[in-house]
Design an enzyme around this catalytic site. Structure first.
Site: not given
Length: 757
Positions: A101, A114, A382, A620
């Site tokens: 990240y 997301p 996230h 996922s």
């Protein structure tokens, strides 16, 4: 550009592995182990094998053997890593956070954050949006009481590793984290309670304007009636206010560019105050304008009136009949899927700068969205937490709203809320007790901005960039209704493994090759555990998909290869869940080499290493019990994002790609995935029905054996082996700022696979 001292950051503290003070239950968990070197190297070669040609594989194998030889670089780095692990709560945490990240320079929008869609609400008057938002705020604060008391019930593992307690630290970062942009690396911070009191306000964004709403006054929570009235004041002020520059768009751009713009903003005290209020807030509430009402209603009307044409559903009618049920048969099920897409777009990115994208602040961990047409959901940054923590929060909120209907907020004879103060009373938080209605509430404060010409330039660049990205994203949603997770279970198969192999078969049908695939596996059995990777593109999966696409292979042989592929998937899953995955270990060895300033070993500069870390399939499983779903974008330019939510009788897929890449197509992938699932069910029913009790693949041990261990492979069936150079021949040339720029570009890790069966 030199970075000035950040005054606001004196009120915040960094969130790293050594900055987190684990609670006693976390400290009782074991530390993440460092896997054996040879085990990881053998696993790495298995991952490389189906992705490259024979010659490339042999070259990589020699480099791996050189790295792992006695007395070689591998053993030396392994020893250093073991020593380093003794000094850390979680040896990979900071490296993983940076790699996944914080060092990424791509915008958070689509690439990392997301979105999640809640069930759409029915608003019949403008005030309904405010009533629902007031109830939503109340439900969030109810949950925060439990978080503040660190009183969440401990999660326990399911499946074969059932009963093991899991680390809960991710939950406690949901409302205390903020991502600060940096010139080369972002920083994850939280308010420093030793410097400033804990925040008692949220930020409400309405018509691109930011308002401070105090939800706690004089140590008491605002009642829902007061929240409603405050939101009404905000709506009136935003509507009557002067035109406001869309400052929120700055957070939607390239991270380095946003860091530069933030430095300029911080030069003015007015901006510093506004940034401080946003960065320290509990969460952001986005009061959106509806973007999909007209499109959705028109789609529904056309579907019912005439079926949308001869190439759609018009032939699926018999117009002489008095009554026809438009929800039955044919492709009419796609109507709901098409209605899902505008909702997903609104939650994921806001649908563009001229819609709601500027009505966001993407650096804040939790942003809840309520639109005036009843669309609602969230988008979250996230880096602090995986999807499992967000889903648990959402399930609490939706249940809270179900038990306490929002349309009674501010009604004259509204009933008492059944458990309005339940959490506060149970956990003894006097500060969070609801207040009786306060007569004289201070008006919510509008945040002000003073933008220099340089900031206006960054704002213009960010607007153009995010609009291009949004226009380029191709999002499709499929509700596969032929069966759900109950069917694989009836066949003694793991539902997650079944879906993962369906995705492999789909990609192979379209591209005649397999590609590096990411599926997250939770490592929460360990202190500060996040995720490792389940590698679905296995040798066994490659053998099976080639058999499925061959006319010369018998169904019985296909089934044998299918079971071998499921077993390989299961073994990869168990390894990752037990802290024995290869991805975190290889990252640790690579980072250790950089830490001690040694020349980077050939294994990490080898082209296949780069290939295995470009996740063309970023997948996922994000299961929910209610009709809510999550979505995200691809992580490489020629890739797919594939988020799926298996229910008992259907599976919901959110599939994304980029339109400007000729090597990916979400619509074609959706069609091929539907066919792949049909083919797999047909194979199971033909060969396996009734299901054989000989072997339960859901419970096979990681080191277990079966008659399939030495069973068929593709070579024995006369299928061609690994294609020469096919793995990359259709990949586009790398583009500046594309998702291929990082050496280890990885997907948004939305949820750790819990080996659910």
């Amino acid at each position: 550009m030199s970075q000035m001292p950040d005054v606001n950051m004196t009120r915040m503290k960094r969130q790293g592995s050594e900055d987190v003070v684990p609670c006693p239950t976390t400290q009782a968990l074991p530390k993440l182990p460092v896997p054996p070197l040879q085990q990881t190297l053998e696993g790495y070669l298995k991952v490389v094998r189906p992705l490259v040609s024979d010659d490339e594989y042999e070259q990589t194998k020699r480099k791996v053997e050189e790295f792992g030889k006695p007395g070689g670089d591998g053993e030396m780095l392994q020893e250093k890593l073991l020593e380093y692990a003794q000094t850390k709560v979680n040896w990979v945490y900071d490296w993983w956070m940076d790699d996944m990240y914080l060092t990424a320079r791509l915008p958070l929008v689509i690439n990392s954050s997301p979105g999640m869609v809640f069930p759409k609400q029915i608003f019949t008057e403008p005030s309904d949006q405010l009533r629902f938002a007031a109830r939503l705020i109340s439900g969030i604060m109810d949950y925060k009481v439990i978080l503040d008391a660190r009183a969440l019930p401990i999660d326990y593992a399911r499946g074969q590793l059932a009963g093991q307690p899991l680390c809960m630290e991710q939950y406690y970062r949901l409302f205390s984290s903020y991502r600060v942009p940096g010139l080369t690396r972002d920083m994850l911070v939280s308010p420093d309670s030793s410097v400033m009191p804990e925040p008692e306000h949220i930020i409400v964004v309405c018509k691109n304007q930011f308002f401070v709403l105090d939800v706690i006054i004089n140590f008491k929570r605002l009642s829902e009636a007061d929240l409603f009235n405050q939101l009404k004041r905000i709506m009136q002020a935003a509507t009557a206010g002067d035109r406001c520059e869309p400052v929120g768009l700055l957070t939607a751009g390239d991270r380095t560019e946003w860091a530069k713009a933030r430095i300029k903003l911080m030069e003015d005290s007015t901006n510093r105050d506004s940034l401080d209020m946003i960065e320290r807030c509990i969460f952001v509430l986005c009061m959106d304008e509806g973007v999909c009402c007209d499109k959705t209603d028109l789609t529904l009307a056309c579907q019912m009136l005439h079926g949308n044409g001869s190439h759609s559903n018009t032939p699926n009618r018999w117009f002489d009949k008095t009554m026809q049920d438009g929800a039955s048969g044919g492709d009419d099920t796609t109507c709901q899927e098409k209605n899902d897409v505008p909702l997903a777009r609104q939650m994921l990115h806001g649908d563009g700068s001229y819609s709601n994208t500027a009505n966001r602040w993407f650096d804040k961990t939790m942003q809840f969205i309520v639109a005036d047409d009843g669309a609602c959901g969230l988008v979250y940054e996230h880096s602090p937490s995986e999807g499992v923590a967000v889903v648990q929060l959402v399930e609490h909120l939706l249940n809270y709203i179900r038990v306490n209907p929002w349309n009674d907020v501010c009604q004259r004879d509204s009933p008492a809320i059944p458990h309005a103060c339940h959490s506060s009373q149970k956990y003894g938080s006097k500060k969070m007790l609801r207040a009786q209605s306060i007569c004289e509430l201070p008006y919510p404060r509008r945040l002000r901005w003073k933008l220099s010409p340089e900031v206006f330039h960054y704002l213009k660049t960010s607007r153009e960039s995010v609009d291009r990205s949004i226009a380029n994203m191709d999002l499709h949603i499929m509700r596969y209704t032929r069966f759900g997770k109950s069917f694989p279970k009836s066949q003694n198969m793991s539902p997650d493994g079944f879906v993962q192999l369906a995705l492999q078969l789909t990609y192979f049908k379209l591209h005649k090759r397999l590609v590096s695939t990411y599926e997250s596996a939770s490592t929460r059995r360990f202190q500060l555990g996040r995720v490792d990777n389940i590698r679905a593109a296995s040798i066994e999966a490659h053998n099976w998909v080639r058999a499925m696409c061959s006319d010369t292979v018998e169904d019985y042989d296909r089934m044998e290869l299918f079971k071998k592929a499921l077993k390989a998937q299961r073994n990869f899953t168990l390894q990752a869940l037990k802290g024995q995955g290869i991805d975190c270990h290889l990252l640790g060895l690579k980072e250790m080499a950089a830490m001690i300033d040694m020349p980077m070993p050939d294994i990490f500069t080898d082209e296949p290493f780069d290939l295995t870390n470009k996740f063309v399939l970023s997948t996922s499983q994000v299961p929910t019990t209610m009709d809510a779903f999550m979505c995200y974008g691809p992580v490489v330019n020629n890739g797919y994002g594939a988020c799926y939510n298996p229910h008992d009788d259907y599976i919901l897929f959110c599939l994304s790609s980029f339109k400007d890449c000729g090597d990916s197509d979400s619509e074609m992938f959706t069609i091929a995935l539907r066919q792949a699932l049909d083919d797999m069910q047909h194979l199971c029913l033909k060969v396996n029905h009734p299901p054989s009790p000989v072997m339960d693949l859901r419970k096979v041990d990681i080191n277990g054996d079966s008659k399939m261990a030495n069973g068929l492979d593709g070579h024995q069936l006369g299928l061609p082996m690994f294609p020469c150079g096919m793995a990359r021949e259709n990949n586009p040339t790398r583009k500046q700022n594309s998702r291929d720029d990082d050496d280890t570009a990885r997907g948004p890790i939305v949820d750790g696979a819990m080996a659910q069966t």
